[in-house]
Design a protein around this motif. Structure first.
Motif, PDB file in Angstrom:
ATOM      1  N   ALA A 109       7.129  -6.067  -9.684  1.00 30.15           N
ATOM      2  CA  ALA A 109       6.082  -7.714  -8.870  1.00 30.15           C
ATOM      3  C   ALA A 109       6.717  -7.465  -7.710  1.00 30.15           C
ATOM      4  CB  ALA A 109       6.768  -8.662  -8.756  1.00 30.15           C
ATOM      5  N   ASN A 110       7.642  -5.806  -6.721  1.00 32.35           N
ATOM      6  CA  ASN A 110       7.651  -5.376  -5.821  1.00 32.35           C
ATOM      7  C   ASN A 110       6.511  -4.211  -5.385  1.00 32.35           C
ATOM      8  OD1 ASN A 110       8.799  -3.888  -3.693  1.00 32.35           O
ATOM      9  ND2 ASN A 110       9.991  -5.415  -3.155  1.00 32.35           N
ATOM     10  N   HIS A 111       7.018  -3.764  -6.265  1.00 30.39           N
ATOM     11  CA  HIS A 111       6.529  -2.285  -6.458  1.00 30.39           C
ATOM     12  C   HIS A 111       4.551  -2.886  -6.729  1.00 30.39           C
ATOM     13  CE1 HIS A 111       9.364   0.338  -5.248  1.00 30.39           C
ATOM     14  NE2 HIS A 111       9.969  -0.148  -5.992  1.00 30.39           N
ATOM     15  N   MET A 112       4.415  -3.688  -7.067  1.00 37.46           N
ATOM     16  CA  MET A 112       3.128  -3.702  -7.725  1.00 37.46           C
ATOM     17  C   MET A 112       2.205  -4.284  -6.133  1.00 37.46           C
ATOM     18  SD  MET A 112       1.862  -3.462 -10.522  1.00 37.46           S
ATOM     19  CE  MET A 112       0.388  -4.093 -11.079  1.00 37.46           C
ATOM     20  N   GLY A 113       2.681  -4.728  -5.259  1.00 30.96           N
ATOM     21  CA  GLY A 113       2.602  -5.810  -4.087  1.00 30.96           C
ATOM     22  C   GLY A 113       2.059  -4.290  -3.476  1.00 30.96           C
ATOM     23  N   ARG A 114       3.163  -3.133  -3.678  1.00 30.81           N
ATOM     24  CA  ARG A 114       3.325  -1.831  -2.486  1.00 30.81           C
ATOM     25  C   ARG A 114       1.670  -1.927  -2.864  1.00 30.81           C
ATOM     26  NH1 ARG A 114       9.098   0.252  -2.716  1.00 30.81           N
ATOM     27  NH2 ARG A 114      10.163  -1.229  -1.858  1.00 30.81           N
ATOM     28  N   LEU A 115       1.463  -1.194  -4.242  1.00 32.34           N
ATOM     29  CA  LEU A 115       0.218  -0.491  -3.965  1.00 32.34           C
ATOM     30  C   LEU A 115      -1.071  -1.403  -4.128  1.00 32.34           C
ATOM     31  CD1 LEU A 115       0.913   0.552  -8.113  1.00 32.34           C
ATOM     32  CD2 LEU A 115       1.256   1.679  -5.996  1.00 32.34           C
ATOM     33  N   SER A 116      -0.891  -2.919  -4.364  1.00 30.76           N
ATOM     34  CA  SER A 116      -1.884  -3.590  -4.119  1.00 30.76           C
ATOM     35  C   SER A 116      -2.384  -3.682  -2.833  1.00 30.76           C
ATOM     36  CB  SER A 116      -1.039  -5.162  -4.185  1.00 30.76           C
ATOM     37  OG  SER A 116      -2.799  -6.350  -4.185  1.00 30.76           O
ATOM     38  N   ALA A 117      -1.096  -3.201  -1.635  1.00 31.46           N
ATOM     39  CA  ALA A 117      -1.618  -3.510  -0.429  1.00 31.46           C
ATOM     40  C   ALA A 117      -1.880  -2.198   0.043  1.00 31.46           C
ATOM     41  CB  ALA A 117      -0.270  -3.444   0.640  1.00 31.46           C
ATOM     42  N   MET A 118      -1.499  -0.868  -0.890  1.00 27.30           N
ATOM     43  CA  MET A 118      -2.970   0.357  -0.692  1.00 27.30           C
ATOM     44  C   MET A 118      -4.012   0.301  -0.561  1.00 27.30           C
ATOM     45  SD  MET A 118      -0.545   3.297  -1.623  1.00 27.30           S
ATOM     46  CE  MET A 118       1.062   3.255  -0.993  1.00 27.30           C
ATOM     47  N   ALA A 119      -4.206  -0.747  -1.965  1.00 25.91           N
ATOM     48  CA  ALA A 119      -5.178  -0.720  -2.916  1.00 25.91           C
ATOM     49  C   ALA A 119      -6.699  -1.738  -1.713  1.00 25.91           C
ATOM     50  CB  ALA A 119      -5.382  -1.608  -4.004  1.00 25.91           C
ATOM     51  N   LYS A 120      -6.022  -2.712  -1.398  1.00 30.11           N
ATOM     52  CA  LYS A 120      -6.699  -3.851   0.180  1.00 30.11           C
ATOM     53  C   LYS A 120      -7.325  -3.276   1.164  1.00 30.11           C
ATOM     54  CE  LYS A 120      -4.725  -7.862  -2.542  1.00 30.11           C
ATOM     55  NZ  LYS A 120      -3.765  -9.199  -1.949  1.00 30.11           N
ATOM     56  N   GLY A 121      -6.332  -2.285   1.081  1.00 26.82           N
ATOM     57  CA  GLY A 121      -6.412  -1.674   2.534  1.00 26.82           C
ATOM     58  C   GLY A 121      -5.534  -1.914   3.465  1.00 26.82           C
ATOM     59  N   GLU A 122      -4.506  -2.984   3.022  1.00 22.92           N
ATOM     60  CA  GLU A 122      -3.892  -3.557   4.551  1.00 22.92           C
ATOM     61  C   GLU A 122      -2.931  -2.702   4.109  1.00 22.92           C
ATOM     62  OE1 GLU A 122      -1.721  -6.642   1.644  1.00 22.92           O
ATOM     63  OE2 GLU A 122      -4.071  -7.605   2.415  1.00 22.92           O
ATOM     64  N   LYS A 123      -2.153  -1.250   3.584  1.00 20.02           N
ATOM     65  CA  LYS A 123      -1.170  -0.476   4.263  1.00 20.02           C
ATOM     66  C   LYS A 123      -2.588   0.941   3.490  1.00 20.02           C
ATOM     67  CE  LYS A 123       2.310  -2.729   4.164  1.00 20.02           C
ATOM     68  NZ  LYS A 123       3.608  -3.005   4.464  1.00 20.02           N
ATOM     69  N   PRO A 124      -1.990   1.994   4.819  1.00 24.43           N
ATOM     70  CA  PRO A 124      -2.993   3.304   4.353  1.00 24.43           C
ATOM     71  C   PRO A 124      -2.677   3.550   3.055  1.00 24.43           C
ATOM     72  CG  PRO A 124      -1.425   3.249   6.216  1.00 24.43           C
ATOM     73  CD  PRO A 124      -0.772   1.984   5.820  1.00 24.43           C
ATOM     74  N   PHE A 125      -3.220   4.436   2.401  1.00 27.26           N
ATOM     75  CA  PHE A 125      -3.168   5.331   1.370  1.00 27.26           C
ATOM     76  C   PHE A 125      -2.141   5.821   1.345  1.00 27.26           C
ATOM     77  CE2 PHE A 125      -4.462   7.996  -2.322  1.00 27.26           C
ATOM     78  CZ  PHE A 125      -3.994   7.207  -3.471  1.00 27.26           C
ATOM     79  N   ASP A 126      -1.067   6.057   0.139  1.00 28.10           N
ATOM     80  CA  ASP A 126      -0.479   7.478   1.153  1.00 28.10           C
ATOM     81  C   ASP A 126       0.093   7.714  -1.101  1.00 28.10           C
ATOM     82  OD1 ASP A 126       2.093   8.987   0.705  1.00 28.10           O
ATOM     83  OD2 ASP A 126       2.934   8.175   1.834  1.00 28.10           O
ATOM     84  N   ALA A 127      -0.823   8.913  -1.391  1.00 29.89           N
ATOM     85  CA  ALA A 127      -0.730   9.644  -2.974  1.00 29.89           C
ATOM     86  C   ALA A 127       1.086   9.752  -3.452  1.00 29.89           C
ATOM     87  CB  ALA A 127      -1.375  10.649  -3.231  1.00 29.89           C
TER      88      ALA A 127
END
Length: 152
Positions: free
Chosen positions: A46-64
């Protein structure tokens, strides 16, 4: 001397085989241990899904690179919790609803769907579009199991 060596080798083989064949239930001394184990695996996922979700939503910068690291971890963790759904581990703070033990085929099908979707994550997260698409599919697989077998 060769006879003693053969007997020792046979004893070692039997001992090693018995370790490999130990049922999952024997790995958990108490039901609470099984609950803690599977909840820990789900918490990391869940923690790592949250990190990916934040990138997907634009809440965090996308970092491949970061996305790939999280995706690989999610893929690995998705294989772990299932052995900890041992009979009798549905009490306490388990959050289990329904009866995954009586609906074993359905529960197994949902596990396999989740593992199949998480297996696609590491390759998909090379782009923001790929991340968004596969994160949605992976999240849907999580939700399908939660809807049937997780108490809120």
């Amino acid at each position: 001397m060769n006879k003693n060596l053969a007997v020792a080798a046979m004893a070692l083989a039997v001992a090693a085989g018995s370790l490999v064949a130990t049922p999952a239930a024997a790995q958990f001394a108490k039901a609470e241990d099984a609950i803690d184990y599977r909840q820990s695996a789900f918490t990391v996922m869940a923690n790592h899904m949250g990190r990916l979700s934040a990138m997907a939503k634009g809440e965090k910068p996308f970092d491949a690179a970061s996305a790939k690291a999280s995706a690989q971890l999610i893929q690995t963790m998705s294989k772990l919790p299932w052995e900890a759904f041992t009979p009798g581990s549905d009490g306490g703070f388990s959050n289990v609803k329904g009866d995954p033990w009586k609906n074993a085929d359905d529960f197994k099908s949902l596990q396999e769907k989740l593992m199949a979707e998480t297996a696609k994550l590491p390759d998909a997260v090379g782009s923001l579009d790929g991340l968004r698409k596969q994160l949605g599919a992976t999240g849907s697989a999580c939700k399908a199991c939660h809807d049937k077998y997780r108490a809120q």
